[in-house]
Design a protein around this motif. Structure first.
Motif, PDB file in Angstrom:
ATOM      1  N   ILE A  31       0.772  -1.435   0.127  1.00 40.94           N
ATOM      2  CA  ILE A  31       0.174  -0.287   0.143  1.00 40.94           C
ATOM      3  C   ILE A  31       0.793   1.565  -0.154  1.00 40.94           C
ATOM      4  O   ILE A  31       1.778   1.305   0.831  1.00 40.94           O
ATOM      5  N   GLY A  32       0.356   2.394  -0.589  1.00 39.51           N
ATOM      6  CA  GLY A  32       1.121   3.613  -0.693  1.00 39.51           C
ATOM      7  C   GLY A  32       0.697   4.757  -1.399  1.00 39.51           C
ATOM      8  O   GLY A  32      -0.562   4.623  -1.007  1.00 39.51           O
ATOM      9  N   GLY A  33       1.322   5.723  -1.535  1.00 39.06           N
ATOM     10  CA  GLY A  33       0.958   7.312  -1.637  1.00 39.06           C
ATOM     11  C   GLY A  33       2.181   7.753  -1.905  1.00 39.06           C
ATOM     12  O   GLY A  33       3.632   7.610  -1.104  1.00 39.06           O
ATOM     13  N   GLY A  34       1.502   8.986  -2.828  1.00 31.83           N
ATOM     14  CA  GLY A  34       2.667  10.056  -3.368  1.00 31.83           C
ATOM     15  C   GLY A  34       2.064  11.020  -3.892  1.00 31.83           C
ATOM     16  O   GLY A  34       1.049  11.401  -3.481  1.00 31.83           O
ATOM     17  N   LEU A  35       3.128  11.301  -5.175  1.00 30.15           N
ATOM     18  CA  LEU A  35       2.604  12.741  -5.934  1.00 30.15           C
ATOM     19  C   LEU A  35       2.870  11.785  -7.380  1.00 30.15           C
ATOM     20  O   LEU A  35       3.360  11.650  -7.410  1.00 30.15           O
ATOM     21  N   SER A  36       2.121  12.476  -7.947  1.00 30.95           N
ATOM     22  CA  SER A  36       2.143  12.272  -8.968  1.00 30.95           C
ATOM     23  C   SER A  36       1.858  13.321 -10.401  1.00 30.95           C
ATOM     24  O   SER A  36       0.831  14.265 -10.232  1.00 30.95           O
ATOM     25  N   HIS A  37       2.817  13.568 -11.380  1.00 35.03           N
ATOM     26  CA  HIS A  37       2.710  14.803 -12.341  1.00 35.03           C
ATOM     27  C   HIS A  37       2.353  14.159 -13.828  1.00 35.03           C
ATOM     28  O   HIS A  37       2.468  13.969 -14.452  1.00 35.03           O
ATOM     29  N   PHE A  38       1.258  15.250 -13.866  1.00 38.15           N
ATOM     30  CA  PHE A  38       0.790  14.960 -15.405  1.00 38.15           C
ATOM     31  C   PHE A  38       1.242  15.824 -16.528  1.00 38.15           C
ATOM     32  O   PHE A  38       1.068  17.192 -16.518  1.00 38.15           O
ATOM     33  N   LEU A  39       1.442  15.001 -17.374  1.00 37.40           N
ATOM     34  CA  LEU A  39       1.951  15.752 -19.039  1.00 37.40           C
ATOM     35  C   LEU A  39       0.842  15.867 -20.010  1.00 37.40           C
ATOM     36  O   LEU A  39       0.847  14.859 -20.115  1.00 37.40           O
ATOM     37  N   PHE A  40       0.221  16.577 -20.439  1.00 38.85           N
ATOM     38  CA  PHE A  40      -1.096  16.711 -21.459  1.00 38.85           C
ATOM     39  C   PHE A  40      -0.634  17.097 -22.095  1.00 38.85           C
ATOM     40  O   PHE A  40       0.323  17.871 -22.550  1.00 38.85           O
ATOM     41  N   THR A  50       0.756  18.607 -10.516  1.00 35.50           N
ATOM     42  CA  THR A  50       1.307  17.795 -10.104  1.00 35.50           C
ATOM     43  C   THR A  50       0.384  17.371  -8.901  1.00 35.50           C
ATOM     44  O   THR A  50      -0.136  18.303  -8.581  1.00 35.50           O
ATOM     45  N   GLY A  51      -0.774  16.239  -8.711  1.00 35.22           N
ATOM     46  CA  GLY A  51      -1.343  15.377  -8.034  1.00 35.22           C
ATOM     47  C   GLY A  51      -0.990  14.820  -7.020  1.00 35.22           C
ATOM     48  O   GLY A  51       0.271  14.555  -6.620  1.00 35.22           O
ATOM     49  N   LEU A  52      -2.134  13.983  -6.737  1.00 31.56           N
ATOM     50  CA  LEU A  52      -1.439  12.955  -5.216  1.00 31.56           C
ATOM     51  C   LEU A  52      -2.418  11.387  -6.577  1.00 31.56           C
ATOM     52  O   LEU A  52      -2.556  11.195  -6.951  1.00 31.56           O
ATOM     53  N   ARG A  53      -1.815  10.732  -5.053  1.00 29.66           N
ATOM     54  CA  ARG A  53      -1.484   8.682  -5.664  1.00 29.66           C
ATOM     55  C   ARG A  53      -1.786   8.361  -4.278  1.00 29.66           C
ATOM     56  O   ARG A  53      -1.171   7.856  -3.850  1.00 29.66           O
ATOM     57  N   VAL A  69      -3.945   1.848  -8.587  1.00 27.57           N
ATOM     58  CA  VAL A  69      -3.313   3.407  -8.919  1.00 27.57           C
ATOM     59  C   VAL A  69      -4.857   3.775  -8.636  1.00 27.57           C
ATOM     60  O   VAL A  69      -5.734   3.872 -10.389  1.00 27.57           O
ATOM     61  N   LEU A  70      -5.164   5.132  -8.206  1.00 26.83           N
ATOM     62  CA  LEU A  70      -5.430   6.450  -8.255  1.00 26.83           C
ATOM     63  C   LEU A  70      -4.756   7.366  -8.059  1.00 26.83           C
ATOM     64  O   LEU A  70      -4.152   7.710  -7.299  1.00 26.83           O
ATOM     65  N   ASP A  71      -5.067   8.354  -9.034  1.00 23.76           N
ATOM     66  CA  ASP A  71      -4.053   9.651  -9.003  1.00 23.76           C
ATOM     67  C   ASP A  71      -5.613  10.461  -9.264  1.00 23.76           C
ATOM     68  O   ASP A  71      -6.420  10.660  -9.969  1.00 23.76           O
ATOM     69  N   LYS A  72      -5.189  11.328  -8.504  1.00 21.45           N
ATOM     70  CA  LYS A  72      -6.275  12.873  -8.175  1.00 21.45           C
ATOM     71  C   LYS A  72      -5.506  14.115  -8.509  1.00 21.45           C
ATOM     72  O   LYS A  72      -3.990  14.615  -8.157  1.00 21.45           O
ATOM     73  N   LEU A  73      -6.092  14.818  -9.520  1.00 26.15           N
ATOM     74  CA  LEU A  73      -5.440  15.907 -10.071  1.00 26.15           C
ATOM     75  C   LEU A  73      -6.280  17.081 -10.147  1.00 26.15           C
ATOM     76  O   LEU A  73      -7.307  17.509 -10.367  1.00 26.15           O
ATOM     77  N   SER A  74      -5.635  18.773  -9.175  1.00 21.69           N
ATOM     78  CA  SER A  74      -7.022  20.326  -9.981  1.00 21.69           C
ATOM     79  C   SER A  74      -5.922  20.702 -10.383  1.00 21.69           C
ATOM     80  O   SER A  74      -4.721  21.003 -10.307  1.00 21.69           O
ATOM     81  N   THR A  75      -6.113  21.541 -11.582  1.00 22.58           N
ATOM     82  CA  THR A  75      -5.750  21.875 -12.325  1.00 22.58           C
ATOM     83  C   THR A  75      -6.169  23.112 -13.291  1.00 22.58           C
ATOM     84  O   THR A  75      -7.724  23.376 -12.664  1.00 22.58           O
ATOM     85  N   GLY A 164       5.243   9.552 -11.159  1.00 20.23           N
ATOM     86  CA  GLY A 164       5.359   9.200 -10.133  1.00 20.23           C
ATOM     87  C   GLY A 164       5.954   9.086  -9.692  1.00 20.23           C
ATOM     88  O   GLY A 164       7.247   8.986  -9.383  1.00 20.23           O
ATOM     89  N   LEU A 165       6.100   9.421  -7.418  1.00 19.75           N
ATOM     90  CA  LEU A 165       6.653   9.214  -7.247  1.00 19.75           C
ATOM     91  C   LEU A 165       6.267   8.627  -5.934  1.00 19.75           C
ATOM     92  O   LEU A 165       4.857   9.923  -5.515  1.00 19.75           O
ATOM     93  N   THR A 166       6.236   7.620  -5.956  1.00 21.58           N
ATOM     94  CA  THR A 166       5.167   6.646  -4.351  1.00 21.58           C
ATOM     95  C   THR A 166       6.222   6.711  -3.438  1.00 21.58           C
ATOM     96  O   THR A 166       7.604   6.181  -3.392  1.00 21.58           O
ATOM     97  N   LEU A 167       6.017   6.862  -1.919  1.00 21.68           N
ATOM     98  CA  LEU A 167       6.390   5.515  -1.133  1.00 21.68           C
ATOM     99  C   LEU A 167       5.672   5.020  -0.259  1.00 21.68           C
ATOM    100  O   LEU A 167       4.590   5.096   0.424  1.00 21.68           O
TER     101      LEU A 167
END
Length: 371
Positions: A31-40, A50-53, A69-75, A164-167
């Motif tokens: 189980i893990g959580g971290g950051l996810s950077h979106f390139l559109f 960058t959002g959460l993962r 994996v679940l990614d959420k982003l506000s942009t 992504g970067l996850t711990l």
């Protein structure tokens, strides 16, 4: 967008190939959580951000696993600056490499859904993705996971990429076997230098050594410090087996091959190397003096030969002092003319042998013999 994706994937692959390996134990659950950077893609009209993962994973075997994996982003939108929320979740299969290492690269292939909300407008789509990443185990239960995934939208032409970067926290595996310690390098003489690097493998116990395992020789006289009874000997002096200077008390004569033009007392530069031998000799034997002797054959009058031999001896003495740097107090000159022949004057060869210059070096006190 394709260029950005290619660069990101290349970085991931390069990092995968260069990281070193050490033993690691596989855990089943993750189980893990971290950051996810979106390139559109530009056509999607969304700002990169960058959002959460979050993720859940299960490992079937050493090499195979799966994860959700679940990614959420506000942009914001590019053109109008409206707020936009992006949500995506995808299920992927993973294949791991280098499974006996604490640094395990992997490739992934998956499928999932995404939703983009801009104001009251909502758009849902499905996408397949390919990815690569690294599981870098900090210990048996925690891992850092950099990754990159490229998404191919199955309903539209626009694609996007996430970095992504996850711990992660992992559990459910067997206890990790302790790595076998590397054998300790042997050091038979106990001087602190391993035998493989020790050039003096039989150094007595307690003797200080250098990086190559050899005893120290502080004064550089060739005798190790622990055997040296005279530890501050000048480097140029010859020493005995105990490291003490060899004493010299004899008078030494040096024949010089210096020739002069007829009726001339000028020393030619070509003979300076001969005279330099005397200068070097004097520098090696401290507390000595040199007498430069000039000799002639019997041609001409005795008085003239006496004067000529003196002038020539004086010329050689001047070269020693002025050109070779020998102290004036250590050099003198004496012309003997035809008084001291060493060969038969009846032959040409004999007369040539008698026309000579000799340097006699004598010890005024006990001195040390140089190397």
């Amino acid at each position: 967008m394709l260029k950005k994706t290619t660069i990101a994937m290349a970085v991931a692959v390069a990092t995968t190939l260069t990281l070193s390996a050490s033993a690691a134990e596989q855990q089943k659950y993750e189980i893990g959580g971290g950051l996810s950077h979106f390139l559109f893609d530009d056509d999607m009209d969304l700002n990169d951000d960058t959002g959460l993962r979050g993720l859940l994973g299960y490992r079937f075997s050493d090499r195979w696993g799966m994860e959700l994996v679940l990614d959420k982003l506000s942009t914001e939108t590019d053109m109008s600056g409206l707020d936009a929320d992006v949500t995506q979740y995808f299920l992927s299969g993973l294949y791991h490499f280098n499974v006996d290492s604490n640094v395990q690269p992997y490739l992934s292939l998956g499928w999932g859904q995404g939703e983009t909300e801009v104001g009251s407008f909502s758009n849902e789509s499905t996408a397949t993705n390919v990815g690569a990443g690294i599981k870098w185990f900090l210990n048996e239960n925690f891992a850092v996971r950099p990754s990159v995934n490229h998404f191919f939208n199955t309903e539209y032409d626009e694609d996007h990429t996430t970095v992504g970067l996850t711990l992660s926290y992992l559990w459910g595996g067997a206890s990790a076997p302790k790595p076998t310690p590397a054998p300790k390098p042997t050091d038979r003489d106990g001087d602190g230098v391993a035998d493989a690097s020790d050039r003096c493998g039989s150094t007595p116990s307690g003797v200080s050594v250098n990086a190559m395992g050899c005893p120290l020789d502080t004064d550089g006289d060739g005798v190790y410090d622990y055997q040296d009874k005279c530890a501050s000997t000048a480097a140029k002096l010859k020493v005995d087996a105990k490291g003490c200077p060899v004493k010299l008390t004899d008078t030494v004569s040096i024949d010089l091959n210096v020739n002069f033009d007829s009726n001339s007392d000028v020393v030619k530069a070509q003979y300076f190397s001969e005279i330099r031998r005397v200068a070097k000799f004097l520098s090696q034997y401290q507390g000595t003096k040199a007498v430069i002797e000039g000799h002639t054959d019997t041609s001409g009058s005795a008085a003239y030969n006496k004067s000529l031999s003196q002038r020539r001896a004086d010329s050689v003495a001047r070269v020693l002092v002025q050109e070779m740097g020998v102290a004036q107090s250590r050099v003198s000159a004496m012309g003997y003319g035809e008084e001291r022949p060493i060969a038969d004057e009846s032959t040409r060869e004999g007369r040539e042998a008698n026309r000579r210059v000799v340097a006699k070096v004598s010890a005024t006190v006990e001195s040390m013999e140089a190397k």
